[in-house]
Write a protein that holds these residues in place. Structure first.
Motif, PDB file in Angstrom:
ATOM      1  N   SER A  52       0.814  -1.220   0.000  1.00 17.65           N
ATOM      2  CA  SER A  52       0.000   0.000   0.000  1.00 17.65           C
ATOM      3  C   SER A  52       0.844   1.266   0.000  1.00 17.65           C
ATOM      4  O   SER A  52       0.300   2.373   0.019  1.00 17.65           O
ATOM      5  CB  SER A  52      -0.927   0.010   1.224  1.00 17.65           C
ATOM      6  N   LEU A  53       2.174   1.124  -0.008  1.00 19.93           N
ATOM      7  CA  LEU A  53       3.036   2.305  -0.072  1.00 19.93           C
ATOM      8  C   LEU A  53       2.668   3.139  -1.293  1.00 19.93           C
ATOM      9  O   LEU A  53       2.655   2.641  -2.417  1.00 19.93           O
ATOM     10  CB  LEU A  53       4.498   1.869  -0.165  1.00 19.93           C
ATOM     11  N   PRO A  54       2.376   4.428  -1.113  1.00 21.22           N
ATOM     12  CA  PRO A  54       1.992   5.261  -2.267  1.00 21.22           C
ATOM     13  C   PRO A  54       3.134   5.379  -3.269  1.00 21.22           C
ATOM     14  O   PRO A  54       4.277   5.612  -2.897  1.00 21.22           O
ATOM     15  CB  PRO A  54       1.666   6.615  -1.630  1.00 21.22           C
ATOM     16  N   ILE A  55       2.810   5.212  -4.528  1.00 21.06           N
ATOM     17  CA  ILE A  55       3.784   5.360  -5.609  1.00 21.06           C
ATOM     18  C   ILE A  55       3.468   6.681  -6.300  1.00 21.06           C
ATOM     19  O   ILE A  55       2.562   6.755  -7.146  1.00 21.06           O
ATOM     20  CB  ILE A  55       3.720   4.186  -6.596  1.00 21.06           C
ATOM     21  N   LEU A  56       4.189   7.732  -5.929  1.00 22.65           N
ATOM     22  CA  LEU A  56       3.866   9.087  -6.359  1.00 22.65           C
ATOM     23  C   LEU A  56       5.039   9.713  -7.093  1.00 22.65           C
ATOM     24  O   LEU A  56       6.203   9.365  -6.864  1.00 22.65           O
ATOM     25  CB  LEU A  56       3.491   9.954  -5.156  1.00 22.65           C
ATOM     26  N   THR A  57       4.743  10.652  -7.949  1.00 24.60           N
ATOM     27  CA  THR A  57       5.784  11.389  -8.664  1.00 24.60           C
ATOM     28  C   THR A  57       6.492  12.333  -7.698  1.00 24.60           C
ATOM     29  O   THR A  57       5.947  12.678  -6.633  1.00 24.60           O
ATOM     30  CB  THR A  57       5.178  12.188  -9.824  1.00 24.60           C
ATOM     31  N   PRO A  58       7.704  12.778  -8.031  1.00 23.65           N
ATOM     32  CA  PRO A  58       8.438  13.687  -7.123  1.00 23.65           C
ATOM     33  C   PRO A  58       7.696  15.001  -6.919  1.00 23.65           C
ATOM     34  O   PRO A  58       6.946  15.458  -7.791  1.00 23.65           O
ATOM     35  CB  PRO A  58       9.768  13.915  -7.863  1.00 23.65           C
TER      36      PRO A  58
END
Length: 477
Positions: A230-236
């Motif tokens: 569930s770790l968010p995979i987000l752009t910088p």
């Protein structure tokens, strides 16, 4: 009908087979921050960096000492015998003199520039130590997630081995009832043997990863907490390469240290050139002793003889004007100029490298975001492809080689997905390090997504994908 092989079945089989091995109490599982704290306290490289910093900053008081008063004290004890030819006689005298000397530099340009250079070197050393401390944050994360990567890889190879074992059993059953020939059994056996060899190699990689953590922290670990899917995979943030480059140019610790290296080289050049300048010191001395020690009781002494102890005080100025030293000063100035040029070029090279790394890591993180999603979808697609291939095998439209290839592609997709997740995490940290913003708070943020009861044999696959596979199997049975 024989039950079709799926990733969910293999995961269940692998988890059951290794349940007894995963009996370590949760209390001994180590989290990411604990690993970092142990590394900060016990890492040999960091301890060496701290000692180097402590040694280099001593250059400041050493250089400052050249501008401060210099006071010395001493004593002389003499026993002198003199033989005279005419008239024939021997004279002897002895005495003790106590003395103190004081020197205060008034104008020493070279020593002043030396102090300025030492202060710049001290600042450079402090920043390089901070860079080492920051690098330890990344090293801790890399060692920690290398273990998780290796464990997930091992779990997937176990599941793959279990799937190939079931495929081998199925091939034997079909051969026994005459539904296939011996070739299918041999192909399945070869696939199982290959999967078993991969599992053995993966097991060694897990042990190697734990050993690397011992080197980093000087402590042995049995297990670590895993990261949740569930770790968010987000752009910088900000999602702008130029902003990251500008931050790196201003805050990258190694780049800041190189600025002070240039400053130190500039001051050293001034110091060498100041070797041509005159120097001026204030000096004072005090002596006290008996007549003999001062030589005042000698009969040949034409001055006044004193019958008691004598004291002598001297105060003055000493001016020294360098005229020629064999070309030493000029040579040292030329050397210092080249050292300055060297440090400037190194700084420029480092600046370019920091800009390149920052841009590359920025692109890497953005690519990782898309890759994780694509790899996840690839698992779903390969699951469906495997199940379709198994159906075709059972009805005779596909052969055993097709099934084995589909299984390999599925487990390769699983490993690629987990690799993409860990690449995303580490590239994020590397980007922050390049920008000079990496801190222990970044590890704490990751710690919020750690799972204390993480079981690689069960959790290497996203929960929703595993449940979806199980649901399909239950519906078919």
């Amino acid at each position: 009908m024989l039950r079709r092989l799926s990733l969910a079945v293999a995961v269940t089989a692998a988890s059951t087979a290794t349940a007894l091995a995963d009996t370590a109490p949760l209390s001994v599982r180590t989290d990411l921050m604990s690993v970092y704290q142990e590394a900060a306290a016990n890492n040999a490289d960091l301890a060496a960096a701290r000692a180097d910093f402590a040694a280099r900053r001593e250059g400041v008081p050493q250089a400052r000492a050249g501008l401060l008063p210099n006071l010395s004290a001493g004593a002389q004890m003499n026993d002198t015998r003199t033989a005279l030819q005419q008239p024939s006689a021997t004279q002897s005298r002895s005495g003790t003199v106590y003395q103190a000397n004081l020197s205060q530099p008034l104008f020493r340009a070279d020593r002043w520039f030396q102090l300025q250079a030492a202060e710049a070197v001290s600042e450079q050393a402090a920043l390089e130590l901070s860079a080492n401390e920051q690098n330890l944050i990344l090293q801790s994360a890399e060692a920690y997630f290398s273990i998780l990567r290796a464990q997930d890889n091992l779990a997937s190879t176990k599941a793959e081995e279990a799937a190939f074992n079931r495929q081998l059993d199925q091939a034997n059953e079909r051969f026994d009832v005459g539904l296939s020939d011996k070739t299918d059994v041999l192909q399945a056996q070869a696939g199982f043997d290959s999967a078993r060899a991969n599992r053995i190699t993966a097991q060694r990689q897990v042990e190697d990863a734990f050993e690397a953590l011992v080197t980093l922290t000087n402590r042995e670990y049995r297990s670590v907490e895993g990261i949740q899917h569930s770790l968010p995979i987000l752009t910088p943030v900000p999602n702008d390469a130029t902003a990251w480059v500008n931050t790196a140019a201003a805050q990258n610790l190694n780049l800041q240290a190189s600025n002070f290296a240039v400053n130190a080289a500039e001051e050293t050049l001034r110091q060498r050139k100041a070797g041509h300048a005159p120097t001026l010191d204030a000096v004072a001395s005090y002596k006290r002793g008996d007549n003999d020690a001062f030589g005042l009781s000698n009969p040949n002494y034409t001055g006044q003889n004193y019958g008691s102890d004598v004291s002598q005080r001297t105060i003055g100025l000493e001016l020294n004007i360098p005229l020629y030293s064999g070309g030493l000063t000029s040579s040292q100035a030329r050397e210092a100029y080249q050292r300055l040029s060297q440090s400037e070029q190194r700084r420029e090279g480092l600046r370019r490298e920091v800009v390149q790394n920052t841009r590359n890591l920025y692109r890497a993180v953005n690519t990782d975001v898309e890759t994780v999603q694509a790899r996840r979808q690839s698992i779903i697609s390969n699951q469906s492809a495997l199940e379709a291939t198994e159906i075709g095998y059972q009805v005779g439209t596909r052969n055993i080689v097709d099934v084995l290839d589909a299984q390999r592609q599925l487990y390769s997709a699983v490993r690629n997905y987990n690799d993409a997740r860990y690449d995303y995490i580490l590239n994020n940290l590397r980007l922050k390090q390049a920008a000079g913003t990496l801190s222990p708070a970044d590890l704490e943020a990751l710690g919020a997504y750690l799972k204390p009861d993480y079981n690689p044999d069960r959790d290497f696959l996203p929960t929703d994908l595993a449940k979806a596979g199980e649901a399909r199997l239950q519906g078919e049975e």
